[in-house]
Motif scaffolding. Structure first.
Motif, PDB file in Angstrom:
ATOM      1  N   VAL A 149       0.841  -1.204   0.000  1.00 23.74           N
ATOM      2  CA  VAL A 149       0.000   0.000   0.000  1.00 23.74           C
ATOM      3  C   VAL A 149       0.873   1.250   0.000  1.00 23.74           C
ATOM      4  N   THR A 150       0.359   2.289  -0.634  1.00 25.81           N
ATOM      5  CA  THR A 150       1.017   3.600  -0.623  1.00 25.81           C
ATOM      6  C   THR A 150       0.105   4.659  -0.017  1.00 25.81           C
ATOM      7  N   HIS A 151      -1.101   4.252   0.360  1.00 23.70           N
ATOM      8  CA  HIS A 151      -2.077   5.170   0.961  1.00 23.70           C
ATOM      9  C   HIS A 151      -1.522   5.729   2.272  1.00 23.70           C
ATOM     10  N   SER A 152      -1.581   7.036   2.445  1.00 25.78           N
ATOM     11  CA  SER A 152      -1.100   7.666   3.672  1.00 25.78           C
ATOM     12  C   SER A 152      -2.196   7.642   4.732  1.00 25.78           C
ATOM     13  N   THR A 165     -13.363   9.005   7.247  1.00 24.14           N
ATOM     14  CA  THR A 165     -14.017   8.133   6.270  1.00 24.14           C
ATOM     15  C   THR A 165     -13.108   7.699   5.132  1.00 24.14           C
ATOM     16  N   SER A 166     -12.139   8.546   4.727  1.00 23.87           N
ATOM     17  CA  SER A 166     -11.270   8.171   3.614  1.00 23.87           C
ATOM     18  C   SER A 166     -10.390   6.974   3.986  1.00 23.87           C
ATOM     19  N   ASP A 173     -12.408  -1.353   1.567  1.00 29.24           N
ATOM     20  CA  ASP A 173     -12.386  -1.749   0.150  1.00 29.24           C
ATOM     21  C   ASP A 173     -11.207  -2.678  -0.145  1.00 29.24           C
ATOM     22  N   THR A 174     -10.029  -2.311   0.350  1.00 27.09           N
ATOM     23  CA  THR A 174      -8.844  -3.146   0.117  1.00 27.09           C
ATOM     24  C   THR A 174      -8.945  -4.446   0.896  1.00 27.09           C
ATOM     25  N   GLY A 175      -9.512  -4.358   2.103  1.00 25.65           N
ATOM     26  CA  GLY A 175      -9.704  -5.569   2.903  1.00 25.65           C
ATOM     27  C   GLY A 175     -10.623  -6.560   2.206  1.00 25.65           C
TER      28      GLY A 175
END
Length: 226
Positions: A149-152, A165-166, A173-175
């Motif tokens: 993952v690259t999501h901060s 919420t983000s 969603d990824t889970g």
């Protein structure tokens, strides 16, 4: 428990366990009884020094005087939920549980950030455990999948982590995407007893090694020169 075998106590090695066995001591209760100052006999003193006896007695009583070693930030942060009475058997149930776990996980991320500063997670992992009918209902079969993952997940100080919420949406969603890799949609019905979601961190050393392995020079460096 007093009937716990001496060998089950962390810190008491196999050599000491063999000596105690020769003395007829095979449980915590017997060890405590034989190391009592009023009942100490010559045979026990001949096998162990006074310092070793005191340490083993303390360990059996749950007392450890060893210094606490600081190991640094944890390599992963996770949230887990168990479902023994009512296993997860529908995708809607899995989604709802992932939403709950995502909120808990983000609270832990904020706590970790307050202690160690923000650290960018490298992987998101989902693990499931289910009773294995082939091995018996008491044995659990564990499966896990992870994704880079690259999501901060850096949290907003003004917004509670559990309400961001983000971040929650990304985790859910990824889970679910990882869950589908574990349990394909065509594989029905399923029955999940334990669901776990985790963020895993990669140390700088591991990251450097991974980068080196991915570079073509690592191929030549790994060759053995005759």
């Amino acid at each position: 428990p007093e009937d716990l075998p001496v060998g089950r106590i962390p810190g008491i090695g196999s050599a000491a366990v063999r000596k105690w066995k020769d003395l007829g001591v095979d449980s915590v209760w017997k060890l405590l009884a034989r190391t009592c100052e009023r009942r100490m006999d010559a045979r026990v003193s001949a096998h162990f020094g006074p310092k070793a006896l005191l340490e083993m007695r303390n360990l059996c009583e749950g007392v450890c005087n060893a210094p606490v070693v600081h190991t640094g930030p944890p390599q992963s942060i996770s949230a887990e939920d168990s479902h023994w009475s009512h296993p997860l058997q529908m995708l809607d149930q899995v989604s709802a549980n992932l939403h709950k776990l995502a909120s808990i996980l983000l609270v832990k991320v904020r706590q970790d950030e307050s202690w160690f500063g923000y650290r960018q997670p490298s992987f998101l992992a989902v693990s499931v455990r289910a009773a294995d009918s082939k091995r018996g209902s008491h044995e659990l079969k564990r499966e896990s999948r992870q994704m880079q993952v690259t999501h901060s997940f850096r949290t907003n100080e003004e917004t509670p982590a559990s309400l961001d919420t983000s971040h929650v949406s990304f985790l859910v969603d990824t889970g679910l995407e990882l869950f589908h890799k574990l349990v394909p949609s065509q594989q029905a019905p399923f029955s999940i007893n334990i669901l776990n979601i985790a963020l895993r961190y990669q140390s700088a050393t591991c990251a450097a090694k991974s980068a080196a392995r991915g570079h073509i020079t690592s191929f030549f460096q790994s060759q053995v020169t005759p």
